[in-house]
Design a protein around this motif. Structure first.
Motif, PDB file in Angstrom:
ATOM      1  N   THR A   1       4.719   3.338   3.322  1.00  0.00           N
ATOM      2  CA  THR A   1       3.271   3.448   3.395  1.00  0.00           C
ATOM      3  C   THR A   1       2.855   4.492   4.419  1.00  0.00           C
ATOM      4  O   THR A   1       3.390   4.517   5.529  1.00  0.00           O
ATOM      5  CB  THR A   1       2.641   2.106   3.796  1.00  0.00           C
ATOM      6  OG1 THR A   1       3.063   1.082   2.871  1.00  0.00           O
ATOM      7  CG2 THR A   1       1.124   2.181   3.799  1.00  0.00           C
ATOM      8  N   LYS A   2       1.907   5.337   4.050  1.00  0.00           N
ATOM      9  CA  LYS A   2       1.296   6.266   5.011  1.00  0.00           C
ATOM     10  C   LYS A   2       0.004   5.658   5.541  1.00  0.00           C
ATOM     11  O   LYS A   2      -0.886   5.303   4.756  1.00  0.00           O
ATOM     12  CB  LYS A   2       0.988   7.614   4.345  1.00  0.00           C
ATOM     13  CG  LYS A   2       2.195   8.489   4.129  1.00  0.00           C
ATOM     14  CD  LYS A   2       1.778   9.887   3.639  1.00  0.00           C
ATOM     15  CE  LYS A   2       3.002  10.775   3.492  1.00  0.00           C
ATOM     16  NZ  LYS A   2       2.623  12.151   3.065  1.00  0.00           N
ATOM     17  N   VAL A   3      -0.072   5.541   6.855  1.00  0.00           N
ATOM     18  CA  VAL A   3      -1.319   5.126   7.497  1.00  0.00           C
ATOM     19  C   VAL A   3      -2.004   6.392   7.943  1.00  0.00           C
ATOM     20  O   VAL A   3      -1.530   7.109   8.832  1.00  0.00           O
ATOM     21  CB  VAL A   3      -1.052   4.204   8.704  1.00  0.00           C
ATOM     22  CG1 VAL A   3      -2.367   3.781   9.342  1.00  0.00           C
ATOM     23  CG2 VAL A   3      -0.263   2.969   8.267  1.00  0.00           C
ATOM     24  N   ILE A   4      -3.118   6.716   7.297  1.00  0.00           N
ATOM     25  CA  ILE A   4      -3.770   7.983   7.527  1.00  0.00           C
ATOM     26  C   ILE A   4      -4.972   7.829   8.456  1.00  0.00           C
ATOM     27  O   ILE A   4      -5.606   6.780   8.522  1.00  0.00           O
ATOM     28  CB  ILE A   4      -4.202   8.643   6.204  1.00  0.00           C
ATOM     29  CG1 ILE A   4      -5.119   7.709   5.405  1.00  0.00           C
ATOM     30  CG2 ILE A   4      -2.987   9.016   5.367  1.00  0.00           C
ATOM     31  CD1 ILE A   4      -5.656   8.329   4.114  1.00  0.00           C
TER      32      ILE A   4
ATOM     33  N   TRP B   1       3.767   6.529   9.574  1.00  0.00           N
ATOM     34  CA  TRP B   1       4.444   6.325   8.294  1.00  0.00           C
ATOM     35  C   TRP B   1       5.392   5.154   8.444  1.00  0.00           C
ATOM     36  O   TRP B   1       6.233   5.137   9.349  1.00  0.00           O
ATOM     37  CB  TRP B   1       5.210   7.578   7.873  1.00  0.00           C
ATOM     38  CG  TRP B   1       4.335   8.785   7.649  1.00  0.00           C
ATOM     39  CD1 TRP B   1       2.968   8.835   7.676  1.00  0.00           C
ATOM     40  CD2 TRP B   1       4.777  10.121   7.384  1.00  0.00           C
ATOM     41  NE1 TRP B   1       2.533  10.109   7.438  1.00  0.00           N
ATOM     42  CE2 TRP B   1       3.608  10.927   7.249  1.00  0.00           C
ATOM     43  CE3 TRP B   1       6.028  10.711   7.230  1.00  0.00           C
ATOM     44  CZ2 TRP B   1       3.675  12.292   6.986  1.00  0.00           C
ATOM     45  CZ3 TRP B   1       6.098  12.076   6.961  1.00  0.00           C
ATOM     46  CH2 TRP B   1       4.927  12.846   6.841  1.00  0.00           C
TER      47      TRP B   1
ATOM     48  N   TYR C   1       0.838  -1.194   0.000  1.00  0.00           N
ATOM     49  CA  TYR C   1       0.000   0.000   0.000  1.00  0.00           C
ATOM     50  C   TYR C   1       0.879   1.254   0.000  1.00  0.00           C
ATOM     51  O   TYR C   1       1.870   1.323   0.728  1.00  0.00           O
ATOM     52  CB  TYR C   1      -0.869   0.044   1.257  1.00  0.00           C
ATOM     53  CG  TYR C   1      -1.904  -1.043   1.381  1.00  0.00           C
ATOM     54  CD1 TYR C   1      -3.177  -0.880   0.842  1.00  0.00           C
ATOM     55  CD2 TYR C   1      -1.625  -2.215   2.077  1.00  0.00           C
ATOM     56  CE1 TYR C   1      -4.149  -1.876   0.978  1.00  0.00           C
ATOM     57  CE2 TYR C   1      -2.585  -3.217   2.215  1.00  0.00           C
ATOM     58  CZ  TYR C   1      -3.837  -3.032   1.667  1.00  0.00           C
ATOM     59  OH  TYR C   1      -4.787  -4.012   1.810  1.00  0.00           O
ATOM     60  N   GLU C   2       0.475   2.257  -0.772  1.00  0.00           N
ATOM     61  CA  GLU C   2       1.105   3.572  -0.661  1.00  0.00           C
ATOM     62  C   GLU C   2       0.468   4.346   0.481  1.00  0.00           C
ATOM     63  O   GLU C   2       1.161   5.011   1.250  1.00  0.00           O
ATOM     64  CB  GLU C   2       0.975   4.348  -1.968  1.00  0.00           C
ATOM     65  CG  GLU C   2       1.846   3.813  -3.093  1.00  0.00           C
ATOM     66  CD  GLU C   2       1.832   4.716  -4.307  1.00  0.00           C
ATOM     67  OE1 GLU C   2       1.285   5.843  -4.220  1.00  0.00           O
ATOM     68  OE2 GLU C   2       2.372   4.301  -5.342  1.00  0.00           O
ATOM     69  N   THR C   3      -0.854   4.272   0.556  1.00  0.00           N
ATOM     70  CA  THR C   3      -1.591   4.836   1.684  1.00  0.00           C
ATOM     71  C   THR C   3      -2.658   3.828   2.094  1.00  0.00           C
ATOM     72  O   THR C   3      -3.167   3.066   1.269  1.00  0.00           O
ATOM     73  CB  THR C   3      -2.271   6.176   1.339  1.00  0.00           C
ATOM     74  OG1 THR C   3      -3.211   5.980   0.287  1.00  0.00           O
ATOM     75  CG2 THR C   3      -1.242   7.224   0.943  1.00  0.00           C
TER      76      THR C   3
ATOM     77  N   THR D   1      -5.921   3.567   5.295  1.00  0.00           N
ATOM     78  CA  THR D   1      -6.529   4.219   6.458  1.00  0.00           C
ATOM     79  C   THR D   1      -6.355   3.337   7.693  1.00  0.00           C
ATOM     80  O   THR D   1      -6.225   2.108   7.586  1.00  0.00           O
ATOM     81  CB  THR D   1      -8.023   4.476   6.242  1.00  0.00           C
ATOM     82  OG1 THR D   1      -8.718   3.210   6.190  1.00  0.00           O
ATOM     83  CG2 THR D   1      -8.265   5.256   4.952  1.00  0.00           C
TER      84      THR D   1
ATOM     85  N   PRO E   1      -1.180   9.857  12.899  1.00  0.00           N
ATOM     86  CA  PRO E   1      -0.744   9.189  11.664  1.00  0.00           C
ATOM     87  C   PRO E   1       0.537   8.395  11.877  1.00  0.00           C
ATOM     88  O   PRO E   1       1.351   8.720  12.756  1.00  0.00           O
ATOM     89  CB  PRO E   1      -0.513  10.352  10.693  1.00  0.00           C
ATOM     90  CG  PRO E   1      -0.211  11.524  11.572  1.00  0.00           C
ATOM     91  CD  PRO E   1      -1.006  11.314  12.826  1.00  0.00           C
TER      92      PRO E   1
END
Length: 231
Positions: A227-230, A206, A174-176, A178, A204
């Motif tokens: 991956t950014k976990v937003i 990262w 994943y790039e991002t 949730t 957040p």
């Protein structure tokens, strides 16, 4: 960014040996953190203990005692890494949630903030101080308490995947993603307690590979390859 919380994998710090310390790896981390500190960014650090001990993998030891050994492993890691940081010119302090003789100082938010304001890199060792909570939970707890802007998760794996990339070569990165997806799909970015803490406090995360060249600095500068976990 003004203040970040960096979680370092114990196994990643061990380098190819998988156990103990790899000084070259730790020194590379130190030089990156120094670049951030010199730029005025306040850095808190939590280190896992997996290069020495994983309490939950022990079948013959009481869980409480096994977790206590794990807490001590994180303190050993922080003492070692702190000294490498000092050797490259940084000022550091180690805080723990329980008394540890003269090795560390007792954690409080006020004390942590005082050290941050003095330009010190602050290590948060010993987890939460209680069994049944991992350093994942520890890093989210401390990040929320000291009001960090983001948690950076520097791991042996270079991001969040929909399956174990070590076992499934077709696992999707994943790039991002949730935090709700992380929880619903049990993606194991951090453990479930830490995931819920992140969600409820809008923290957040990262995720990136520690062993990629200059990965910590690049991530902070906005060049995240993980991956950014937003939230």
């Amino acid at each position: 960014m003004k203040r970040i919380m960096l979680k370092l994998s114990g196994e990643a710090l061990a380098g190819p040996k998988k156990t103990g310390f790899d000084e070259e790896t730790v020194r590379r981390v130190a030089l990156q953190v120094k670049e951030l500190a010199d730029a005025g960014i306040q850095v808190g650090i939590v280190i896992g203990g997996g290069n020495f001990w994983r309490g939950r993998s022990s079948e013959n030891i009481d869980r409480t005692k096994a977790d206590q050994i794990g807490m001590l492993a994180t303190i050993m890691n922080c003492i070692y890494v702190s000294e490498i940081f000092r050797s490259v010119g940084m000022r550091t302090s180690i805080l723990t949630p329980f008394e540890c003789g003269s090795f560390t100082k007792l954690f409080s938010k006020d004390r942590a903030n005082k050290y941050f304001q003095k330009g010190m890199v602050v290590f948060f060792a010993g987890g939460t101080g209680h069994p049944y909570f991992s350093t994942d939970t520890g890093v989210l707890l401390r990040a929320v308490e000291v009001e960090a802007e983001v948690v950076l998760l520097a791991k042996a794996v270079d991001g969040v995947y929909d399956d174990d990339p070590g076992k499934n070569p077709n696992a999707k990165k994943y790039e991002t993603v949730t935090i709700e997806e992380v929880i619903a799909k049990n993606l194991q970015v951090v453990d479930m307690t830490a995931s819920i803490l992140a969600r409820d406090n809008k923290m957040p995360m990262w995720v990136f590979g520690l062993n990629e060249e200059n990965s910590i600095v690049n991530t902070v500068k906005g060049h995240l390859t993980g991956t950014k976990v937003i939230v």
